[in-house]
Structures are given as structure tokens and as C-alpha cells.
Scaffold this active site. Structure first.
Site, PDB file in Angstrom:
ATOM      1  N   ARG A 286      16.197  57.867  65.185  1.00  0.00           N
ATOM      2  CA  ARG A 286      17.014  58.122  66.251  1.00  0.00           C
ATOM      3  C   ARG A 286      16.596  58.960  67.424  1.00  0.00           C
ATOM      4  O   ARG A 286      15.698  59.766  67.314  1.00  0.00           O
ATOM      5  CB  ARG A 286      18.177  59.099  65.773  1.00  0.00           C
ATOM      6  CG  ARG A 286      19.499  58.213  65.367  1.00  0.00           C
ATOM      7  CD  ARG A 286      20.488  59.197  64.576  1.00  0.00           C
ATOM      8  NE  ARG A 286      21.002  60.173  65.259  1.00  0.00           N
ATOM      9  CZ  ARG A 286      22.115  61.015  64.931  1.00  0.00           C
ATOM     10  NH1 ARG A 286      22.676  60.821  63.600  1.00  0.00           N
ATOM     11  NH2 ARG A 286      22.368  62.080  65.499  1.00  0.00           N
TER      12      ARG A 286
ATOM     13  N   ARG B 130      34.329  68.992  67.031  1.00  0.00           N
ATOM     14  CA  ARG B 130      33.045  69.863  67.214  1.00  0.00           C
ATOM     15  C   ARG B 130      33.433  70.998  68.211  1.00  0.00           C
ATOM     16  O   ARG B 130      32.324  71.923  68.396  1.00  0.00           O
ATOM     17  CB  ARG B 130      32.126  69.094  67.845  1.00  0.00           C
ATOM     18  CG  ARG B 130      30.838  68.431  66.796  1.00  0.00           C
ATOM     19  CD  ARG B 130      30.332  67.474  67.668  1.00  0.00           C
ATOM     20  NE  ARG B 130      28.844  67.447  67.143  1.00  0.00           N
ATOM     21  CZ  ARG B 130      28.289  66.458  66.530  1.00  0.00           C
ATOM     22  NH1 ARG B 130      29.182  65.533  65.895  1.00  0.00           N
ATOM     23  NH2 ARG B 130      26.989  66.427  66.242  1.00  0.00           N
TER      24      ARG B 130
ATOM     25  N   ARG C 296      20.188  70.867  69.753  1.00  0.00           N
ATOM     26  CA  ARG C 296      21.435  70.711  68.939  1.00  0.00           C
ATOM     27  C   ARG C 296      21.885  71.523  67.848  1.00  0.00           C
ATOM     28  O   ARG C 296      23.180  72.005  67.809  1.00  0.00           O
ATOM     29  CB  ARG C 296      21.464  69.256  68.176  1.00  0.00           C
ATOM     30  CG  ARG C 296      21.143  67.953  69.034  1.00  0.00           C
ATOM     31  CD  ARG C 296      20.530  66.923  68.327  1.00  0.00           C
ATOM     32  NE  ARG C 296      21.286  66.441  67.132  1.00  0.00           N
ATOM     33  CZ  ARG C 296      20.492  65.818  65.986  1.00  0.00           C
ATOM     34  NH1 ARG C 296      19.378  65.298  66.050  1.00  0.00           N
ATOM     35  NH2 ARG C 296      21.116  65.243  65.122  1.00  0.00           N
TER      36      ARG C 296
END
Ligand code: AP5
Ligand code: MG
Length: 236
Positions: free
Chosen positions: A183, A111, A194
Site C-alpha cells: 500500500r 475514527r 497515521r
């Protein structure tokens, strides 16, 4: 002279004696909610190679309250990336396990460029390399809708969506009757963090893999099965 043809995840010689010449080591790249986990599970079934998801490994560690899980919690809750050294260590251990020796599907790793470079080095030391880095493209509006409606099975990890891919019985997994949950990082505010972090820290990997000539771009909208077919076409 041998003519090679591709069968499932193996390259075989023309009389199909099953000579395995190449492993299938894949990265699924793309923003939160693009379908990495959904597609990884289908690829696992198809090619019989494991899904290696750093997100799943971290959530499991958190559930068990290990030191690593507790350290990761505050980062995950706010939608930030867990420090590189933590996830690089996880991947180095995981890729050495026996089930990864014939191939693997990396979901959510790397990432950052630092993680990608560490992966290259780890694989080189193991005499392996990545064959395809598949970037799944979906626009922000659709990602938000997918993430706010996602439900995951606590027992088997199967993924659903309240509108696009609902379970037969609300809150219950079709596959194992486990409980479906939302979640913690799928709240609207965390999702937007995010997505920003993806653009700043992960999107540069598209160029990283393009330069290595292993980037494969796949449109991530439409039916789940159609996206799966697009990915399989890339792997042929
Ligand atoms: P992680 O668990 O990796 O989450 P993510 O990358 O944010 O991606 P998601 O799992 O949210 O989405 P996905 O692409 O898997 O989509 P899905 O298939 O579920 O990471 C979580 C956190 O852990 C990070 O924020 C970070 O803190 C930490 N972390 C993990 N790895 C790290 C690393 N390498 N470095 C540092 N930190 C790390 O699909 C989403 C929904 O859409 C589902 O409901 C699904 O049913 C639905 N859906 C899928 N496809 C379709 C379709 N075609 N049409 C309609 N709906 C669809
Ligand atoms: Mg996922």
C-alpha cells in the site's frame, strides 16, 4: 420460561429452533496495523456477516478514479483522515444495503467522535445498535514492523506479511494467484503520521465506548489465530 444460548452470531431459544433475537453489529477499533482487516476477514467467514472497511471502500474509489476517490487521495497519501462528512456518507449508504441487515463488522470506522456520534444516530434511525466495540491493542514498534512488511492481494484483498504471514510464492496470492502489492501509505514516514493521528483523533473513542459499556479490550499480539480466539470469546 425460555433459556437463551448463543449459537454463532445468533441467539436461539433452548430447543434451537433458530429464533434470531439479536444481530451482531461490531466495531473493530485500533491503530493502523493492529490487525483489524486480518481479523475482520476471519470474522466474516465465521459469522457470515460483511466486513465494512472505509479504507477498502476509499481505495476502491481511488482505483476507479471516482470524484470521491480523487478527493480522498491527498488525505490518504499523507496519512491524514479523510473529512468526516465523506466517510459518514459512505457508511450511511453501506449500512442500508441488504447484506448488512443481519449484522456487520465495521473496520476503520468510526475514527473520530463526530463519526461515532453520526453512527449512533444512523443506527438508531434504523432500529439498530452496536453490541461490541473491540479495541485491539498493539505497541508502536510492532505496528511499524507489521505495516512495512504488509502485502495485499490486488484481486481478492487477502492480507500477508513478508515475515509473519508470507504467501507460499513471493508476490503471489495463495487464495487466487493475484498479484501482491504494498500500500502507498505503508511508507515509514506516512506510518508515523497515521500513528500520531490515531492517538490524537481516534484513541478518544476508547473512552467513548467505555462510557457506553460496550468496549472490549483485546491484546493484539501473538499468533493471528490466538487473537481470533480472543475476539470470539468476547462475542460469546
Ligand atoms: P485503513 O485502510 O482503515 O487503514 P488503517 O486503520 O491505518 O489500518 P490498516 O489497514 O493499515 O491496518 P489493520 O489494522 O487493518 O491491520 P492488518 O490486518 O492489515 O485506512 C487507510 C486510510 O484511509 C486512512 O489513513 C485515512 O486516510 C482513510 N480512512 C479510512 N477510514 C477512515 C475514516 N473512518 N475516517 C477518515 N479517514 C479514513 O494487519 C497489518 C499487517 O500485520 C498485515 O501484513 C498482517 O498480515 C499483519 N498481521 C496481522 N495480525 C498479525 C499478528 N497477530 N502478528 C503478526 N502480523 C500480523
Ligand atoms: Mg485494514
Amino acid at each position: 420460561m425460555k433459556v437463551l444460548c448463543k449459537v454463532e452470531n445468533e441467539l436461539r431459544d433452548e430447543d434451537n429452533k433458530g429464533l434470531v433475537i439479536m444481530d451482531l453489529n461490531i466495531i473493530l477499533l485500533g491503530p493502523p496495523g493492529c490487525g483489524k482487516g486480518t481479523q475482520a476477514k476471519m470474522l466474516t467467514e465465521q459469522y457470515k456477516i460483511p466486513q465494512v472497511s472505509t479504507g477498502d471502500i476509499l481505495r476502491e474509489a481511488l482505483k476507479k478514479e471516482t470524484a470521491m476517490g480523487l478527493k480522498a487521495k491527498s488525505y490518504m497519501d499523507s496519512g491524514k483522515l479523510v473529512p468526516d462528512e465523506v466517510v459518514i456518507g459512505i457508511i450511511q449508504d453501506r449500512l442500508k444495503q441488504s447484506d448488512c441487515q443481519k449484522g456487520f463488522i465495521l473496520d476503520g470506522f468510526p475514527r473520530t467522535v463526530v463519526q461515532a456520534e453520526a453512527l449512533d444516530k444512523t443506527l438508531k434511525d434504523m432500529g439498530k445498535k452496536i453490541e461490541h466495540s473491540i479495541s485491539i491493542d498493539v505497541d508502536d514498534e510492532e505496528l511499524l514492523g507489521r505495516l512495512t512488511g504488509r502485502r495485499t492481494c490486488r484481486s481478492c484483498g487477502a492480507m500477508y506479511h513478508v515475515l509473519f504471514n508470507p504467501s507460499k510464492k513471493e508476490g503471489v496470492c495463495d487464495a487466487c494467484s493475484g498479484e501482491l502489492y504494498q500500500r502507498d501509505d505503508d511508507k515509514e514516514e506516512t506510518i508515523s503520521n497515521r500513528l500520531n493521528i490515531y492517538k490524537q483523533q481516534t484513541a478518544p473513542l476508547i473512552d467513548y465506548y467505555k462510557k457506553k459499556d460496550i468496549l472490549r479490550l483485546v491484546t493484539g499480539t501473538g499468533k493471528i489465530e490466538n487473537i481470533f480466539k480472543r475476539i470470539k470469546d468476547v462475542l460469546k
